[in-house]
Motif scaffolding. Structure first.
Motif, PDB file in Angstrom:
ATOM      1  N   MET A   1      28.387  86.979  17.109  1.00  0.00           N
ATOM      2  CA  MET A   1      27.393  87.216  15.940  1.00  0.00           C
ATOM      3  C   MET A   1      27.716  88.149  14.615  1.00  0.00           C
ATOM      4  N   LYS A   2      27.366  87.468  13.567  1.00  0.00           N
ATOM      5  CA  LYS A   2      27.637  88.218  12.426  1.00  0.00           C
ATOM      6  C   LYS A   2      26.274  88.506  11.804  1.00  0.00           C
ATOM      7  N   TYR A 288      35.461  90.218   9.586  1.00  0.00           N
ATOM      8  CA  TYR A 288      34.411  91.285   9.747  1.00  0.00           C
ATOM      9  C   TYR A 288      33.059  90.693  10.474  1.00  0.00           C
ATOM     10  N   ASP A 289      32.410  91.570  10.792  1.00  0.00           N
ATOM     11  CA  ASP A 289      31.051  91.291  11.652  1.00  0.00           C
ATOM     12  C   ASP A 289      30.191  91.590  10.991  1.00  0.00           C
ATOM     13  N   PHE A 290      30.127  92.460   9.713  1.00  0.00           N
ATOM     14  CA  PHE A 290      28.808  92.895   9.284  1.00  0.00           C
ATOM     15  C   PHE A 290      29.292  93.313   7.665  1.00  0.00           C
ATOM     16  N   VAL A 291      28.375  92.574   6.881  1.00  0.00           N
ATOM     17  CA  VAL A 291      28.552  92.633   5.270  1.00  0.00           C
ATOM     18  C   VAL A 291      27.369  93.142   4.735  1.00  0.00           C
ATOM     19  N   ASP A 335      26.681  81.783  14.253  1.00  0.00           N
ATOM     20  CA  ASP A 335      25.397  82.691  14.460  1.00  0.00           C
ATOM     21  C   ASP A 335      25.477  83.861  13.620  1.00  0.00           C
ATOM     22  N   PHE A 336      24.118  84.021  13.219  1.00  0.00           N
ATOM     23  CA  PHE A 336      24.222  85.281  12.106  1.00  0.00           C
ATOM     24  C   PHE A 336      22.521  85.731  11.966  1.00  0.00           C
ATOM     25  N   ARG A 337      22.633  87.135  11.752  1.00  0.00           N
ATOM     26  CA  ARG A 337      21.294  87.642  11.494  1.00  0.00           C
ATOM     27  C   ARG A 337      21.435  88.370  10.183  1.00  0.00           C
ATOM     28  N   LEU A 338      20.139  88.136   9.400  1.00  0.00           N
ATOM     29  CA  LEU A 338      20.092  88.289   8.051  1.00  0.00           C
ATOM     30  C   LEU A 338      18.890  89.526   7.863  1.00  0.00           C
ATOM     31  N   LEU A 339      19.449  90.431   7.127  1.00  0.00           N
ATOM     32  CA  LEU A 339      18.445  91.756   7.030  1.00  0.00           C
ATOM     33  C   LEU A 339      18.163  91.515   5.353  1.00  0.00           C
ATOM     34  N   VAL A 340      17.021  91.248   4.831  1.00  0.00           N
ATOM     35  CA  VAL A 340      16.825  91.383   3.339  1.00  0.00           C
ATOM     36  C   VAL A 340      15.768  92.551   2.972  1.00  0.00           C
ATOM     37  N   LEU A 341      16.017  93.574   2.076  1.00  0.00           N
ATOM     38  CA  LEU A 341      15.079  94.318   1.788  1.00  0.00           C
ATOM     39  C   LEU A 341      15.573  95.181   0.491  1.00  0.00           C
ATOM     40  N   PRO A 342      14.709  96.169  -0.198  1.00  0.00           N
ATOM     41  CA  PRO A 342      14.984  96.921  -0.999  1.00  0.00           C
ATOM     42  C   PRO A 342      15.449  98.336  -0.512  1.00  0.00           C
ATOM     43  N   ASP A 343      15.940  99.082  -1.085  1.00  0.00           N
ATOM     44  CA  ASP A 343      16.201 100.522  -0.534  1.00  0.00           C
ATOM     45  C   ASP A 343      15.130 101.396  -1.168  1.00  0.00           C
ATOM     46  N   TYR A 363      15.935  87.647  10.066  1.00  0.00           N
ATOM     47  CA  TYR A 363      16.290  86.474  10.295  1.00  0.00           C
ATOM     48  C   TYR A 363      17.261  86.287  11.206  1.00  0.00           C
ATOM     49  N   ASP A 364      16.866  85.550  12.268  1.00  0.00           N
ATOM     50  CA  ASP A 364      18.106  85.197  13.362  1.00  0.00           C
ATOM     51  C   ASP A 364      18.328  83.770  13.538  1.00  0.00           C
ATOM     52  N   SER A 365      19.452  83.254  13.126  1.00  0.00           N
ATOM     53  CA  SER A 365      19.694  81.702  12.970  1.00  0.00           C
ATOM     54  C   SER A 365      19.423  81.143  14.354  1.00  0.00           C
ATOM     55  N   ARG A 366      19.605  81.806  15.467  1.00  0.00           N
ATOM     56  CA  ARG A 366      19.198  81.275  16.907  1.00  0.00           C
ATOM     57  C   ARG A 366      17.755  81.330  17.199  1.00  0.00           C
ATOM     58  N   ALA A 367      16.985  82.029  16.651  1.00  0.00           N
ATOM     59  CA  ALA A 367      15.569  82.275  17.035  1.00  0.00           C
ATOM     60  C   ALA A 367      14.770  81.231  16.565  1.00  0.00           C
ATOM     61  N   ILE A 368      13.738  80.656  17.302  1.00  0.00           N
ATOM     62  CA  ILE A 368      12.720  79.757  16.933  1.00  0.00           C
ATOM     63  C   ILE A 368      11.494  80.312  16.759  1.00  0.00           C
TER      64      ILE A 368
END
Length: 398
Positions: A1-2, A288-291, A335-343, A363-368
């Protein structure tokens, strides 16, 4: 998972009458975020702990999983890490902004602060001005270091941590009551005006219709920080993509990889595509696993009070970073999880930071999943989800 965090600094806002009671985030044309939201979890997160000043320092520490009440020792020391300044335990670091003050008044304390960023002055121009300050103001106890754009550094040997006014909090106000209590710091600020006001760089900027960087402004004092390793804490190899020294410094302090991007400048016209490419390469080529992709532009436009430019910054993040990153990960079959937000919010109406909770999208690319909501402050709040301690978000995410 990325794992990918895309953080739009200061992106959250308050409803604006000019936008029909909506926020810039709600009004921006963000087709990628809108599509992701339908398949994501949205909610609110309190990134700034109660009792602490809202800022990118405390808030980004939170988002990266570091409780500011435990790890925060001041903003400027984190920037010092990025610049490569070796601080001694008794040193105090201060942010040295190059600012624009009004020039028609007779005395320094009567001047008003017009722009905390001197028109987002370029690093090349700023470096020349910092050298001029070095020549006349530097001593054994006070040392200047060049940073990025308007953001620079002063190290005060055996200094004192004092509460100094943030320039973006006092725009258009007379500076007299906000000047440092320390005599030497105040004298250096006053002398900096004499040095810079008629400097050739500023004469040329005026000719071009640009704001002069005619004074320095000290704030954000703190002592040497100590952060634990991000990889040891979260068991993932992390990398940082940002134009600003604060975020680079947090990365250095937490032993994350700092990935430089040519043309990334912390302004509205930064190299968005370069940041997206850097993130993708780190995840799909470099192991890398996390960016963590940090974009300063919405915050700067909030400080400027520009609705149009803040919307433009949000739309650029959607089209020029989130789209290529998500499409690139899908193409790579990762497969990746994406977190979008402001600080934190930087409301147009206030032109400074607030401590209010901010909306997140996970967002999780595997989740339905299938939802009807969009990603904005109102709908995220209506979701009923609130992460009350921002530093716990990263554990939930990973």
């Amino acid at each position: 998972m990325k794992y990918i965090v895309i953080l739009g600094d200061g992106m959250a806002d308050l409803p604006l009458e000019e936008l029909g009671g909506k926020t810039p985030l709600a009004c921006a044309d963000t087709p990628v975020l809108d599509a992701l939201a339908k398949k994501s979890e949205i909610g609110m997160v309190q990134t700034v702990p109660n009792g602490m000043k809202p800022g990118s320092d405390t808030a980004n520490l939170s988002v990266l999983g570091y409780d500011p009440k435990k790890y925060y020792s001041g903003r400027s020391p984190l920037e010092a890490l990025s610049i490569g300044v070796a601080m001694k335990p008794e040193d105090v670091a201060l942010r040295c902004n190059l600012v624009t003050l009004s020039e028609e008044e007779e005395y320094y304390e009567e001047r008003r602060i017009l722009d905390h960023s001197a028109g987002e002055i370029s690093t090349q121009e700023a470096a020349v001005l910092i050298e001029a300050l070095k020549e006349q103001l530097e001593s054994e106890c006070y040392r200047f270091y060049t940073g990025t754009s308007y953001r620079h550094l002063l190290i005060w040997e055996k200094g004192e941590v004092t509460d100094l006014a943030q320039p973006h909090d006092i725009l258009e106000q007379v500076v007299g009551s906000y000047l440092p209590g320390d005599r030497r710091l105040r004298e250096m600020m006053e002398k900096s005006y004499e040095i810079l006001v008629n400097h050739p760089i500023n004469r040329e900027r005026r000719k071009q219709g640009l704001r002069p960087a005619n004074s320095c402004w000290f704030w954000g004092a703190g002592t040497k920080p100590v952060l634990s390793s991000f990889e040891e804490k979260n068991h993932v190899r992390g990398a940082m993509v940002s134009a600003v020294d604060l975020l680079k410094g947090i990365a250095v302090g937490s032993s994350m990889k700092v990935i430089p991007v040519e043309g990334a400048n912390g302004g509205l016209h930064t190299n968005y595509e370069g940041k997206a490419r850097a993130a993708l390469d780190a995840l799909t080529k470099d192991g890398y696993d996390f960016v963590y992709v940090h974009v300063e532009a919405p915050d700067e436009m909030g400080h400027q009070g520009s609705i149009e430019k803040k919307i433009q910054a949000i739309e650029a993040i959607d089209a020029r970073i989130i789209r290529p990153v998500t499409e690139g990960m899908e193409k790579a079959g990762e497969d990746f999880r994406l977190l979008v937000l402001p600080d934190h919010p930087t409301p147009i109406a206030l032109r400074t930071h607030t401590e209010d909770p901010v909306p997140y999208l996970l967002y999780d690319s595997r989740a339905i999943q299938s939802h009807t909501w969009s990603y904005n402050e109102k709908e995220a709040a209506e979701s009923g989800r609130l992460i009350a301690k921002g530093h716990e978000l990263i554990d939930y995410f990973i």
